[in-house]
Design an enzyme around this catalytic site. Structure first.
Site, PDB file in Angstrom:
ATOM      1  N   HIS A 178    -115.247  33.339 -31.300  1.00 56.83           N
ATOM      2  CA  HIS A 178    -113.869  34.532 -31.348  1.00 56.83           C
ATOM      3  C   HIS A 178    -115.088  35.272 -31.618  1.00 56.83           C
ATOM      4  CE1 HIS A 178    -111.438  32.141 -34.328  1.00 56.83           C
ATOM      5  NE2 HIS A 178    -110.863  32.725 -33.459  1.00 56.83           N
ATOM      6  N   CYS A 272    -115.517  37.697 -40.483  1.00 55.01           N
ATOM      7  CA  CYS A 272    -114.254  36.545 -40.314  1.00 55.01           C
ATOM      8  C   CYS A 272    -113.363  36.887 -41.927  1.00 55.01           C
ATOM      9  CB  CYS A 272    -114.792  35.183 -40.898  1.00 55.01           C
ATOM     10  SG  CYS A 272    -115.560  35.298 -38.672  1.00 55.01           S
TER      11      CYS A 272
HETATM   12  N1  ARG Z   1    -112.566  27.635 -38.619  1.00 54.65           N
HETATM   13  C1  ARG Z   1    -112.206  28.804 -38.617  1.00 54.65           C
HETATM   14  C2  ARG Z   1    -111.804  28.221 -37.187  1.00 54.65           C
HETATM   15  O1  ARG Z   1    -112.796  27.668 -36.478  1.00 54.65           O
HETATM   16  C3  ARG Z   1    -112.786  30.016 -38.520  1.00 54.65           C
HETATM   17  C4  ARG Z   1    -112.780  31.480 -38.327  1.00 54.65           C
HETATM   18  C5  ARG Z   1    -113.494  32.144 -38.298  1.00 54.65           C
HETATM   19  N2  ARG Z   1    -113.224  33.761 -38.653  1.00 54.65           N
HETATM   20  C6  ARG Z   1    -113.599  34.588 -38.023  1.00 54.65           C
HETATM   21  N3  ARG Z   1    -112.623  35.378 -37.405  1.00 54.65           N
HETATM   22  N4  ARG Z   1    -114.481  34.667 -36.589  1.00 54.65           N
HETATM   23  O2  ARG Z   1    -111.168  28.950 -36.423  1.00 54.65           O
END
Ligand code: ARG
Length: 279
Positions: A178, A272
């Site tokens: 991300h 996150c």
């Molecule tokens: N387990 C989640 C996923 O893989 C984690 C998300 C993390 N969030 C972020 N804003 N990077 O989607």
């Protein structure tokens, strides 16, 4: 952006009160793997995750920010990562559409929260975008990650909806899946990022748009140091990112280190867990 210089030559920084949305990790676990950090065979301590999350929540309150809460839903362990739930600019809410079926139900849940809380412009998106996981808002741009989750079509949808230039940036390293794991907005149009997380073309774009950016090294990026939340003065980061803390101090920011080790097992940290509501 106004930067005051203190006698030492370091810019003085001003915090601006923010409004955040968070989701208590009551049902947090790692029961599937959709990113390189998740290992369902490793035990997760949910009570500890809640405790670490509460410290972050309380920290925001102590810094004078408003924190709204969305009810966690059973069966949606990643709902704690509120950043992914939407993107809000000028009170306009762009809903999220998740790439992975495991998280699909989170999109409507967050949209419903916004509708129930007085937001009248809420768009249910046609294309995949994972909210502020991949959209980071500066004064002049919406920076938008692609390569793993959000799509270029989703970026264009955001540009049309917000009427702000959206800059697509290609992520190439699965550890930084991300945009908010590879880049953070510090203030105005001031950002920090880990160059190696991006394609050569996107690195060139970042150099052109942000020649004064703070560049973050492998070790701090690997400790999720870029998964940071700044109010213009305080920059909340994972406590392991120690060199980064020094770099931030050198620029006049006040870094605050947090331990979110349990939530790191899901592939997320400070940012996150934090969705900014820009009125
Ligand atoms: N387990 C989640 C996923 O893989 C984690 C998300 C993390 N969030 C972020 N804003 N990077 O989607």
């Amino acid at each position: 952006m106004t930067i005051r210089r203190t006698p030492g030559g370091v810019p003085g920084r001003t915090a601006r009160p923010r409004r955040y949305l968070m989701c208590r990790p009551e049902y947090f676990e790692v029961s599937y793997a959709i990113n390189a950090w998740m290992d369902p065979t490793k035990p997760v301590d949910t009570a500890r995750a809640v405790m670490q999350w509460e410290r972050l929540h309380d920290l925001y309150l102590s810094l004078g920010h408003q924190v709204d809460l969305i009810d966690p839903l059973p069966g949606l362990p990643d709902m704690v990562y509120a950043a992914n739930g939407a993107t809000v600019v000028d009170g306009k809410v762009l809903g999220a559409r998740f790439r992975n079926v495991e998280r699909a139900a989170e999109g409507p849940a967050y949209q419903e929260w916004f509708r129930a809380n007085g937001f009248t412009e809420v768009l249910d998106p046609e294309f995949v975008n994972e909210g502020e996981g991949d959209f980071l808002v500066t004064t002049n741009f919406v920076l938008a990650g692609w390569g793993f989750r959000s799509t270029p079509e989703g970026h264009l949808e955001a540009q049309e909806f917000f009427g702000k230039p959206v800059i697509g940036l290609r992520l190439t390293d699965p550890r930084y899946y991300h945009l908010d794991t590879a880049l953070a907005v510090l203030d105005g149009d001031e950002v920090m990022y880990h160059p190696a997380a991006f394609s050569a073309g996107s690195r060139a774009v970042l150099e052109q748009l942000f020649p004064d950016a703070l560049l973050v090294g492998e070790q701090d990026a690997g400790a999720f140091g870029l998964n940071a939340v700044s109010d213009g003065r305080h920059v909340v980061i994972p406590e392991a990112a120690q060199t980064l803390a020094e770099q931030l101090r050198g620029r006049g920011f006040e870094p605050i280190g947090m331990d979110l080790s349990e939530l790191l097992k899901g592939g997320g940290s400070v940012k996150c867990c934090t969705l900014e509501i820009r009125a």
